[in-house]
Scaffold this motif. Structure first.
Motif, mmCIF file in Angstrom:
data_model
loop_
_atom_site.group_PDB
_atom_site.id
_atom_site.type_symbol
_atom_site.label_atom_id
_atom_site.label_comp_id
_atom_site.label_asym_id
_atom_site.label_seq_id
_atom_site.Cartn_x
_atom_site.Cartn_y
_atom_site.Cartn_z
ATOM 1 N N PRO A 198 0.601 -0.925 -0.245
ATOM 2 C CA PRO A 198 -0.596 -0.204 0.108
ATOM 3 C C PRO A 198 0.901 1.418 -0.196
ATOM 4 O O PRO A 198 2.258 1.562 0.539
ATOM 5 C CB PRO A 198 -0.840 -0.217 1.287
ATOM 6 N N ARG A 199 0.303 2.686 -0.565
ATOM 7 C CA ARG A 199 1.062 3.706 0.216
ATOM 8 C C ARG A 199 0.163 4.238 1.264
ATOM 9 O O ARG A 199 -0.601 4.298 1.504
ATOM 10 C CB ARG A 199 0.237 4.270 -1.513
ATOM 11 N N HIS A 200 1.656 4.667 1.704
ATOM 12 C CA HIS A 200 1.093 5.605 3.252
ATOM 13 C C HIS A 200 1.055 7.146 2.254
ATOM 14 O O HIS A 200 2.135 7.468 2.230
ATOM 15 C CB HIS A 200 1.939 5.024 4.053
ATOM 16 N N VAL A 201 0.109 7.860 3.123
ATOM 17 C CA VAL A 201 0.038 8.928 3.114
ATOM 18 C C VAL A 201 -0.395 9.799 4.711
ATOM 19 O O VAL A 201 -0.807 9.176 6.196
ATOM 20 C CB VAL A 201 -0.765 9.660 2.910
ATOM 21 N N VAL B 211 1.593 12.402 0.133
ATOM 22 C CA VAL B 211 2.031 11.629 -0.118
ATOM 23 C C VAL B 211 3.299 11.327 0.650
ATOM 24 O O VAL B 211 4.190 12.391 0.821
ATOM 25 C CB VAL B 211 2.153 10.551 -0.987
ATOM 26 N N GLU C 153 7.170 6.451 -0.866
ATOM 27 C CA GLU C 153 5.990 5.605 -0.522
ATOM 28 C C GLU C 153 4.814 6.268 -1.804
ATOM 29 O O GLU C 153 4.424 4.889 -2.635
ATOM 30 C CB GLU C 153 4.486 6.353 -0.163
ATOM 31 N N SER C 154 5.337 7.015 -2.879
ATOM 32 C CA SER C 154 4.840 7.069 -4.070
ATOM 33 C C SER C 154 5.130 5.934 -4.775
ATOM 34 O O SER C 154 4.795 5.645 -6.040
ATOM 35 C CB SER C 154 4.583 8.605 -5.317
ATOM 36 N N HIS D 275 5.686 2.754 -4.536
ATOM 37 C CA HIS D 275 4.878 1.475 -4.661
ATOM 38 C C HIS D 275 3.495 1.862 -4.739
ATOM 39 O O HIS D 275 2.994 0.601 -5.352
ATOM 40 C CB HIS D 275 3.729 1.447 -2.667
ATOM 41 N N ARG D 276 2.724 2.152 -5.940
ATOM 42 C CA ARG D 276 2.420 2.512 -6.895
ATOM 43 C C ARG D 276 2.585 2.174 -8.344
ATOM 44 O O ARG D 276 1.932 1.288 -9.119
ATOM 45 C CB ARG D 276 1.485 3.833 -7.438
ATOM 46 N N ASP E 29 4.798 -0.468 -8.163
ATOM 47 C CA ASP E 29 5.416 -2.008 -7.571
ATOM 48 C C ASP E 29 3.830 -2.521 -7.445
ATOM 49 O O ASP E 29 4.156 -3.705 -8.179
ATOM 50 C CB ASP E 29 5.692 -2.093 -6.213
ATOM 51 N N ALA F 13 -3.029 4.353 5.632
ATOM 52 C CA ALA F 13 -2.260 3.420 4.387
ATOM 53 C C ALA F 13 -3.616 3.662 2.959
ATOM 54 O O ALA F 13 -4.312 2.328 3.387
ATOM 55 C CB ALA F 13 -2.195 1.403 4.362
ATOM 56 N N PRO G 85 -3.668 -0.601 -2.028
ATOM 57 C CA PRO G 85 -2.792 -0.522 -3.932
ATOM 58 C C PRO G 85 -4.045 -0.160 -5.765
ATOM 59 O O PRO G 85 -5.095 -1.590 -4.813
ATOM 60 C CB PRO G 85 -2.456 -2.044 -3.862
#
Length: 207
Positions: A47-50, A60, A64-65, A67-68, A70, A140, A143
């Motif tokens: 997931p992306r954590h913001v 963001v 973490e960006s 992971h998008r 990924d 989080a 995804p």
């Protein structure tokens, strides 16, 4: 008791199916496999954590960006691998025809769409909505697939696999019937009738 007549050769049940029945089975199997792949993707995709800023806004966090990307890359790899394995298995299971190849690619597309739908739905249930979080907290995000084009690697991999299988398939028309015949043993070294092994008739005493 003596049996008469010719015994019919046993034919596998898969090859006795009509094209439409085979297409229906491929579609169902592809959809089920795609759903399982979607579940695995939802559990493995990061997931992306913001950071929640309030008023529906979020920032963001650093790094973490990535992971998008990924999540999309993982989905593409999983569906492409399934397309390769599925195409090879279904192509070898019966006689290869253009209609069969089209059905295999279409089944791979169905599997990719099924994986995307199940994966996105399960991922959305696993992670809370950032809009309901309090300001100043870190949440989080589920995804996601950044583009609908993410469903293309599966059918594309299946199509490429079929091209490779057809290109390297043995040609049944190749045989040894065109090999030149060996020269007759009774002929001479040049294969004619005037060789040293031929009887030239009686020799004149004056010779």
């Amino acid at each position: 008791m003596v049996e008469t007549g010719v015994r019919r050769a046993s034919v596998p049940g898969w090859t006795r199916l009509t094209p439409w029945t085979q297409w229906a089975r491929w579609t169902v199997v592809a959809a089920v496999v795609g759903a399982l792949l979607g579940v695995g993707w939802a559990l493995l995709a990061p997931p992306r954590h913001v950071g929640v800023l309030g008023d529906g806004r979020a920032a963001v966090l650093t790094g973490e960006s990535l992971h998008r990307f990924d999540a999309v890359a993982l989905f593409a790899l999983v569906t492409a691998a399934a397309g390769v394995v599925g195409a090879a298995a279904m192509w070898r299971a019966g006689q290869g025809t253009p209609r069969r190849a089209l059905g295999i690619v279409a089944s791979a597309a169905v599997g990719s769409v099924s994986a995307a739908g199940v994966g996105l739905g399960l991922a959305a249930r696993r992670y809370p909505d950032a809009a309901d979080a309090a300001a100043g907290t870190v949440v989080a995000l589920a995804p996601d697939l950044a583009t609908p084009m993410a469903v293309l690697p599966g059918p594309l991999a299946a199509a490429v696999t079929l091209v490779v299988l057809v290109a390297f398939a043995p040609d049944d028309t190749d045989d040894d019937t065109d090999a030149p015949d060996a020269p007759d043993a009774a002929d001479g070294p040049e294969g004619d009738d005037d060789g040293p092994g031929k009887d030239d008739g009686p020799v004149s005493p004056a010779a």
